[in-house]
Design an enzyme around this catalytic site. Structure first.
Site, short mmCIF file in Angstrom:
data_model
loop_
_atom_site.label_atom_id
_atom_site.label_comp_id
_atom_site.label_asym_id
_atom_site.label_seq_id
_atom_site.Cartn_x
_atom_site.Cartn_y
_atom_site.Cartn_z
N ASP A 13 0.85 -1.18 0.00
CA ASP A 13 0.00 0.00 0.00
C ASP A 13 0.89 1.23 0.00
O ASP A 13 2.09 1.15 0.27
CB ASP A 13 -0.90 -0.01 1.23
CG ASP A 13 -1.84 1.19 1.29
OD1 ASP A 13 -2.49 1.48 0.27
OD2 ASP A 13 -1.92 1.86 2.33
N SER A 14 0.28 2.38 -0.26
CA SER A 14 1.03 3.63 -0.22
C SER A 14 1.41 4.02 1.21
O SER A 14 2.25 4.90 1.41
CB SER A 14 0.19 4.75 -0.84
OG SER A 14 -1.04 4.88 -0.15
N GLY A 46 -2.86 9.16 -3.94
CA GLY A 46 -4.12 9.61 -4.53
C GLY A 46 -4.03 10.86 -5.36
O GLY A 46 -4.85 11.07 -6.27
N CYS A 76 -4.12 -1.04 -2.29
CA CYS A 76 -4.20 0.41 -2.45
C CYS A 76 -5.14 0.66 -3.62
O CYS A 76 -4.91 0.15 -4.72
CB CYS A 76 -2.81 0.97 -2.75
SG CYS A 76 -2.78 2.71 -3.25
N ASN A 77 -6.22 1.38 -3.38
CA ASN A 77 -7.19 1.62 -4.44
C ASN A 77 -6.57 2.39 -5.60
O ASN A 77 -6.83 2.10 -6.77
CB ASN A 77 -8.39 2.38 -3.88
CG ASN A 77 -9.36 1.47 -3.17
OD1 ASN A 77 -10.33 1.00 -3.75
ND2 ASN A 77 -9.10 1.21 -1.90
N THR A 78 -5.74 3.40 -5.30
CA THR A 78 -5.15 4.21 -6.36
C THR A 78 -4.23 3.37 -7.23
O THR A 78 -4.29 3.43 -8.47
CB THR A 78 -4.37 5.40 -5.75
OG1 THR A 78 -5.24 6.14 -4.90
CG2 THR A 78 -3.85 6.31 -6.84
N GLU A 155 -4.73 8.74 9.78
CA GLU A 155 -3.35 8.53 10.19
C GLU A 155 -3.00 9.35 11.43
O GLU A 155 -2.08 9.00 12.17
CB GLU A 155 -2.40 8.84 9.02
CG GLU A 155 -2.61 7.88 7.87
CD GLU A 155 -1.46 7.80 6.89
OE1 GLU A 155 -0.48 8.55 7.05
OE2 GLU A 155 -1.54 6.96 5.97
N CYS A 187 -11.14 3.36 -0.35
CA CYS A 187 -9.75 3.61 0.06
C CYS A 187 -9.53 2.73 1.28
O CYS A 187 -10.42 2.61 2.14
CB CYS A 187 -9.54 5.08 0.41
SG CYS A 187 -7.93 5.43 1.16
N HIS A 189 -7.97 3.08 3.92
CA HIS A 189 -8.06 3.74 5.22
C HIS A 189 -9.49 3.78 5.76
O HIS A 189 -9.72 3.82 6.96
CB HIS A 189 -7.56 5.19 5.13
CG HIS A 189 -6.08 5.35 5.06
ND1 HIS A 189 -5.35 5.02 3.94
CD2 HIS A 189 -5.18 5.82 5.97
CE1 HIS A 189 -4.07 5.28 4.15
NE2 HIS A 189 -3.94 5.77 5.38
#
Length: 273
Positions: A13-14, A46, A76-78, A155, A187, A189
């Site tokens: 993931d990012s 993103g 990671c969706n992006t 975060e 996302c 998160h």
């Protein structure tokens, strides 16, 4: 391709959001080992271009391949939206993202054919969710809402703060005005804000958590490729964590959401890969 059933799953993931995917894999596939990489030095993805997201994703995939993983989950969706299809053509390891599993379930559960999508700007503007949903039903309308403030709030640990509640209300209100009956948490998160969002949208809106759906899709993939681990994990530390920056901060966050005590997180220079 690594045919060793006991080899780990690579998850990346990012940043820390993909830990919600790792959490669902731990819960649903308890026999599987995991190597997790969080690109904490270069988060967020993103707002970055497709070229940059693809470059970063290729570097991480090379790192995971060196860890002898048997499959990779782009948590990671992006990166799933902007890089997955290219990378699929370049490697011989099974690889899945988080977009398709979530889109598929959303298409199956909507009753009024009006689906809301919240995510990063990159995910929403990529139009990948509507593209996949329309493969199942062309009549479904998808209403996208970029939510750039959610990632920093999560975060920061402000999961139930008044500020987060107000920001979330502003983001979901336009979607509710469209009459949606299904909302994709687009996302990784966002599942950490699930209870807050559910309260705002009400019980008449079904929330779709792509993290859970991705774990179930991974389970099906491993079985179809005969790659699932058939033995119980014996070692004390079946999960390994790597980041590109801020290892201590990452570890604190991981320990706050995972059903597992993270003892060590190693920082690496991902630019070398």
């Amino acid at each position: 391709m690594n045919q060793n059933r006991q080899a780990p799953i690579g998850v990346f993931d990012s940043g820390v959001g993909g830990l919600t995917v790792a959490r669902e894999i731990m819960r649903n596939l308890p026999s599987e080992r995991i190597v997790y990489f969080g690109d904490t030095a270069r988060v967020p993805y993103g707002s970055k271009s497709k070229e940059i997201v693809l470059k970063f994703s290729r570097q991480i995939v090379r790192f995971l391949q060196l860890q002898d993983v048997k499959a990779i989950v782009v948590a990671c969706n992006t990166a799933s939206a902007l890089a997955l299809e290219e990378i699929k053509k370049e490697i011989d390891i099974p690889i899945i993202g988080v977009v398709e599993p979530g889109a598929k379930v959303a298409a199956s559960v909507t009753k009024n054919k009006k689906i809301g999508l919240i995510g990063t700007k990159g995910t929403v503007h990529s139009k990948l969710y509507p593209e996949i949903i329309h493969r199942y039903d062309k009549e479904i309308q998808v209403f996208g809402q970029p939510c750039p403030l959610f990632v920093p709030l999560v975060e920061e640990g402000w999961l139930k703060d008044d500020v987060t509640v107000e920001v979330a209300r502003r983001y979901v209100t336009p979607l509710l005005e469209q009459g949606i009956d299904t909302l994709i948490l687009g996302c990784t998160h966002y599942p950490l804000l699930r209870s807050l969002i559910q309260k705002l949208v009400g019980d008449s809106v079904t929330l779709v958590n792509p993290a859970y759906e991705t774990a179930k899709e991974l389970e099906r993939l491993l079985k179809s490729k005969e790659l699932e681990n058939l033995q119980d994990v014996q070692e004390e530390f079946p999960y390994r964590f790597y980041v590109s920056d801020a290892a201590e901060q990452f570890q604190d966050f991981a320990n706050s959401i995972l059903p597992y005590d993270v003892k060590m997180t190693k920082q690496i220079n991902i630019e070398e890969y």
